[in-house]
Design a protein around this motif. Structure first.
Motif, PDB file in Angstrom:
ATOM      1  N   VAL A  17     -12.373  -0.614 -51.607  1.00 36.83           N
ATOM      2  CA  VAL A  17     -12.080  -1.219 -52.907  1.00 36.83           C
ATOM      3  C   VAL A  17     -12.786  -2.566 -53.042  1.00 36.83           C
ATOM      4  O   VAL A  17     -13.351  -2.893 -54.089  1.00 36.83           O
ATOM      5  N   TYR A  18     -12.791  -3.361 -51.966  1.00 36.19           N
ATOM      6  CA  TYR A  18     -13.422  -4.679 -52.012  1.00 36.19           C
ATOM      7  C   TYR A  18     -14.943  -4.593 -52.151  1.00 36.19           C
ATOM      8  O   TYR A  18     -15.589  -5.586 -52.494  1.00 36.19           O
ATOM      9  N   ALA A  19     -15.504  -3.428 -51.868  1.00 38.13           N
ATOM     10  CA  ALA A  19     -16.953  -3.246 -52.002  1.00 38.13           C
ATOM     11  C   ALA A  19     -17.349  -2.732 -53.381  1.00 38.13           C
ATOM     12  O   ALA A  19     -18.549  -2.576 -53.651  1.00 38.13           O
ATOM     13  N   VAL A  23     -15.118  -5.969 -57.925  1.00 43.49           N
ATOM     14  CA  VAL A  23     -14.601  -6.914 -56.943  1.00 43.49           C
ATOM     15  C   VAL A  23     -15.742  -7.759 -56.362  1.00 43.49           C
ATOM     16  O   VAL A  23     -15.562  -8.945 -56.073  1.00 43.49           O
ATOM     17  N   VAL A  24     -16.933  -7.171 -56.221  1.00 43.84           N
ATOM     18  CA  VAL A  24     -18.104  -7.961 -55.822  1.00 43.84           C
ATOM     19  C   VAL A  24     -18.368  -9.052 -56.860  1.00 43.84           C
ATOM     20  O   VAL A  24     -18.639 -10.216 -56.514  1.00 43.84           O
ATOM     21  N   ALA A  25     -18.282  -8.706 -58.139  1.00 44.78           N
ATOM     22  CA  ALA A  25     -18.501  -9.700 -59.199  1.00 44.78           C
ATOM     23  C   ALA A  25     -17.437 -10.788 -59.155  1.00 44.78           C
ATOM     24  O   ALA A  25     -17.739 -11.976 -59.364  1.00 44.78           O
ATOM     25  N   GLN A  26     -16.193 -10.403 -58.888  1.00 43.79           N
ATOM     26  CA  GLN A  26     -15.131 -11.404 -58.733  1.00 43.79           C
ATOM     27  C   GLN A  26     -15.452 -12.355 -57.583  1.00 43.79           C
ATOM     28  O   GLN A  26     -15.316 -13.579 -57.711  1.00 43.79           O
ATOM     29  N   LEU A  31     -17.074 -17.656 -55.154  1.00 44.55           N
ATOM     30  CA  LEU A  31     -18.036 -18.452 -54.386  1.00 44.55           C
ATOM     31  C   LEU A  31     -18.653 -19.561 -55.237  1.00 44.55           C
ATOM     32  O   LEU A  31     -18.861 -20.689 -54.764  1.00 44.55           O
ATOM     33  N   GLU A  32     -18.937 -19.242 -56.490  1.00 42.30           N
ATOM     34  CA  GLU A  32     -19.488 -20.257 -57.389  1.00 42.30           C
ATOM     35  C   GLU A  32     -18.518 -21.426 -57.545  1.00 42.30           C
ATOM     36  O   GLU A  32     -18.918 -22.597 -57.500  1.00 42.30           O
ATOM     37  N   LEU A  33     -17.240 -21.121 -57.723  1.00 40.51           N
ATOM     38  CA  LEU A  33     -16.237 -22.164 -57.920  1.00 40.51           C
ATOM     39  C   LEU A  33     -15.943 -22.922 -56.627  1.00 40.51           C
ATOM     40  O   LEU A  33     -15.735 -24.133 -56.641  1.00 40.51           O
ATOM     41  N   LEU A  34     -15.904 -22.224 -55.516  1.00 41.88           N
ATOM     42  CA  LEU A  34     -15.627 -22.874 -54.231  1.00 41.88           C
ATOM     43  C   LEU A  34     -16.809 -23.739 -53.790  1.00 41.88           C
ATOM     44  O   LEU A  34     -16.619 -24.808 -53.223  1.00 41.88           O
ATOM     45  N   ALA A  35     -18.024 -23.270 -54.038  1.00 42.53           N
ATOM     46  CA  ALA A  35     -19.269 -23.984 -53.729  1.00 42.53           C
ATOM     47  C   ALA A  35     -19.311 -24.483 -52.292  1.00 42.53           C
ATOM     48  O   ALA A  35     -19.495 -25.681 -52.044  1.00 42.53           O
ATOM     49  N   PRO A 196     -11.274 -11.340 -65.373  1.00 42.65           N
ATOM     50  CA  PRO A 196     -10.753 -10.005 -65.673  1.00 42.65           C
ATOM     51  C   PRO A 196     -11.495  -8.930 -64.891  1.00 42.65           C
ATOM     52  O   PRO A 196     -12.691  -9.032 -64.633  1.00 42.65           O
ATOM     53  N   LEU A 197     -10.750  -7.898 -64.514  1.00 41.75           N
ATOM     54  CA  LEU A 197     -11.341  -6.669 -63.994  1.00 41.75           C
ATOM     55  C   LEU A 197     -11.206  -5.629 -65.092  1.00 41.75           C
ATOM     56  O   LEU A 197     -10.088  -5.274 -65.482  1.00 41.75           O
TER      57      LEU A 197
END
Length: 262
Positions: A17-19, A23-26, A31-35, A196-197
């Motif tokens: 499911v995580y692949a 979920v990849v887009a999430q 990662l963008e927000l955590l930086a 959103p998913l």
């Protein structure tokens, strides 16, 4: 932390499911927000099969550290297989309620789909504040399960299935209170984002298609649901064809540690 049990088969199902594409887009948005930056020390609470942990490790590089914390040995085995070639990755067995790390040990903490399973969220957030260095940041992502839209022919059966599914959570509507909980734990919320998913068709490479089996395995025998009921529910969703529709909202909060922890 969770009523869900992650043996080898369940862990592999979650890994699939995580692949999926959504979920990849999430994960890319997280990662963008955590930086994570080169040389930083980052902790992933509830690191699961290690997809996010691997991406963090690649971002911080060998001058930093990426540490995953997860209570499931089966999940940790998957994460170790995924990240084992990176010497600066560490994977520990443990839970969010009592972090096995010293004070001011990391620059950033990230946790996705974890705190809705935690009984003492205020205490767990104080633990996050404890292990963060001054000015450190935390990113939390959780789901409000009232946001689910899923086209099913038998609406009453679907309602019962989703009510039974909520039994695996401590708080299925946690995002509504997370900002206040963070503030009271010694953080200042600086970013809020809806992720959103949305699955407008039934496609095995989506979160919802992969989650049907996880839900079915959990809810049978709960809320008076028989195995036949659950099989009928799953078969209906999979047969929707062009009428298939699923959406779910996840809520992401980024917060900075204030000068004086509570």
């Amino acid at each position: 932390m969770s009523l869900l049990e992650f043996g080898d088969d369940a862990a592999r199902r979650i890994e699939r499911v995580y692949a999926t594409r959504d979920v990849v887009a999430q994960r890319e948005q997280v990662l963008e927000l955590l930086a994570p930056a080169p040389g930083e020390d980052v902790l992933d609470i509830g690191s699961g099969p290690g997809f996010l942990l691997r991406a963090i490790a690649e971002a911080v590089g060998p001058n930093g550290t990426a540490r995953g914390l997860e209570p499931s040995p089966a999940m940790n085995a998957l994460a170790q297989a995924r990240c084992g070639d990176l010497a600066w990755v560490g994977i520990d067995e443990g839970s969010a309620e009592a972090l096995p790390y010293g004070a001011a040990a990391v620059d950033a903490v990230v946790s996705t789909q974890v705190y809705e399973y935690v009984a003492d969220v205020p205490g767990a957030l104080v633990e996050v504040r404890r292990v963060l260095r001054p000015g450190g940041r935390v990113l939390l992502l959780d789901t409000d399960w009232d946001s689910v839209v899923w086209h099913a022919a038998d609406r009453e059966l679907h309602r019962r299935v989703m009510a039974a599914w909520e039994e695996h959570l401590v708080d299925p509507r946690l995002p509504r209170t997370l900002p206040g909980l963070l503030e009271r734990a010694g953080f200042r919320v600086v970013e809020r984002r809806l992720i959103p998913l949305f699955n407008p068709v039934h496609d095995e490479d989506t979160y919802s298609a992969g989650t049907i089996g996880t839900i079915a395995a959990f809810v049978a025998g709960r809320q008076g649901l028989t195995e036949d009921d659950v099989a009928r529910w799953a078969a209906d969703l999979r047969s929707r064809g062009t009428d298939y529709l699923f959406s779910l909202n996840r809520y992401c909060f980024v917060a900075l540690a204030v000068d004086d922890p509570p």
